[in-house]
Design a protein around this motif. Structure first.
Motif, PDB file in Angstrom:
ATOM      1  N   THR A 101      -4.318   4.180  -8.078  1.00  0.00           N
ATOM      2  CA  THR A 101      -2.977   4.968  -8.310  1.00  0.00           C
ATOM      3  C   THR A 101      -1.881   4.256  -8.038  1.00  0.00           C
ATOM      4  O   THR A 101      -1.853   3.521  -6.975  1.00  0.00           O
ATOM      5  N   ALA A 102      -1.140   4.258  -9.044  1.00  0.00           N
ATOM      6  CA  ALA A 102       0.232   3.422  -8.800  1.00  0.00           C
ATOM      7  C   ALA A 102       1.451   4.385  -8.733  1.00  0.00           C
ATOM      8  O   ALA A 102       1.696   5.325  -9.434  1.00  0.00           O
ATOM      9  N   GLY A 140       0.927   6.220 -12.356  1.00  0.00           N
ATOM     10  CA  GLY A 140      -0.393   7.159 -12.353  1.00  0.00           C
ATOM     11  C   GLY A 140      -1.468   6.335 -12.045  1.00  0.00           C
ATOM     12  O   GLY A 140      -1.600   5.262 -11.408  1.00  0.00           O
ATOM     13  N   ASP A 141      -2.720   6.969 -12.527  1.00  0.00           N
ATOM     14  CA  ASP A 141      -4.074   6.383 -12.273  1.00  0.00           C
ATOM     15  C   ASP A 141      -4.367   5.407 -13.209  1.00  0.00           C
ATOM     16  O   ASP A 141      -4.187   5.529 -14.527  1.00  0.00           O
ATOM     17  N   VAL A 151       0.931  -1.200  -0.096  1.00  0.00           N
ATOM     18  CA  VAL A 151      -0.200  -0.088  -0.003  1.00  0.00           C
ATOM     19  C   VAL A 151       0.991   1.199  -0.072  1.00  0.00           C
ATOM     20  O   VAL A 151       1.746   1.369   0.885  1.00  0.00           O
ATOM     21  N   PRO A 152       0.837   2.143  -0.951  1.00  0.00           N
ATOM     22  CA  PRO A 152      -0.021   1.930  -2.270  1.00  0.00           C
ATOM     23  C   PRO A 152       0.800   1.175  -3.172  1.00  0.00           C
ATOM     24  O   PRO A 152       2.143   1.088  -2.941  1.00  0.00           O
ATOM     25  N   ALA A 208       1.689  -6.201  -7.259  1.00  0.00           N
ATOM     26  CA  ALA A 208       0.748  -6.048  -6.335  1.00  0.00           C
ATOM     27  C   ALA A 208      -0.318  -6.991  -6.165  1.00  0.00           C
ATOM     28  O   ALA A 208      -1.026  -7.601  -7.073  1.00  0.00           O
ATOM     29  N   VAL A 209      -0.370  -7.563  -4.941  1.00  0.00           N
ATOM     30  CA  VAL A 209      -1.431  -8.552  -4.553  1.00  0.00           C
ATOM     31  C   VAL A 209      -2.565  -8.034  -3.954  1.00  0.00           C
ATOM     32  O   VAL A 209      -2.555  -7.382  -3.010  1.00  0.00           O
ATOM     33  N   TYR A 210      -3.643  -8.532  -4.530  1.00  0.00           N
ATOM     34  CA  TYR A 210      -5.025  -8.118  -3.958  1.00  0.00           C
ATOM     35  C   TYR A 210      -5.782  -9.152  -3.435  1.00  0.00           C
ATOM     36  O   TYR A 210      -5.390 -10.237  -3.945  1.00  0.00           O
ATOM     37  N   ARG A 211      -6.346  -8.849  -2.288  1.00  0.00           N
ATOM     38  CA  ARG A 211      -7.125  -9.854  -1.545  1.00  0.00           C
ATOM     39  C   ARG A 211      -8.468  -9.258  -1.350  1.00  0.00           C
ATOM     40  O   ARG A 211      -8.822  -8.085  -1.045  1.00  0.00           O
TER      41      ARG A 211
END
Length: 140
Positions: free
Chosen positions: A131-132, A105-106, A42-43, A50-53
């Motif tokens: 946003t990355a 960016g977004d 995060v971020p 990036a691992v999303y849960r």
């Protein structure tokens, strides 16, 4: 005795001010489902996975969805794409997926999900802007 009590109250207040994991949780709703989305790190950072849960529950009953399938994906302003299928995790109603942001960016991000692995069942979609940030410097 009052001094000790004051110190105890102060210590309890400090502990309660610790980081709140739910503060970084994104909550989204489709017609049928409620989604709680977290990401690590995060971020998220460009050029790093990036691992999303994602925790999925029935919006009406609040029961976890155990047999679902779906995907997570994102597109940048300059049309770079990233996507992954959702993988079932051990926790009830929990799925995960990885995204790799090629630029900062977004990004227009979304999840498509359905309750069962049945192609006749419609996929429901939720969208958000992710946003990355720039990648971390080597050696830090």
């Amino acid at each position: 005795m009052t001094h000790r009590l004051a110190l105890l109250v102060f210590a309890a207040a400090l502990v309660s001010c610790g980081p709140n994991p739910k503060a970084n949780e994104l909550r989204l709703w489709s017609d049928t489902y409620a989604f709680r989305v977290t990401v690590d790190p995060v971020p998220p950072r460009a050029l790093e996975p990036a691992v999303y849960r994602i925790v999925v529950t029935d919006k009406r009953t609040n029961q976890p969805i155990e047999t679902g399938e779906g995907r997570i994906f994102a597109t940048s302003a300059d049309r770079a794409n990233t996507n992954d299928g959702l993988n079932k995790e051990k926790e009830l109603g929990t799925y995960s997926g990885r995204l790799f942001f090629a630029t900062t960016g977004d990004w227009a991000a979304a999840i498509q999900f359905r309750r069962e692995k049945n192609p006749r069942m419609p996929l429901e979609r939720v969208d958000w802007i992710q946003t990355a940030r720039p990648a971390t410097e080597p050696g830090t």
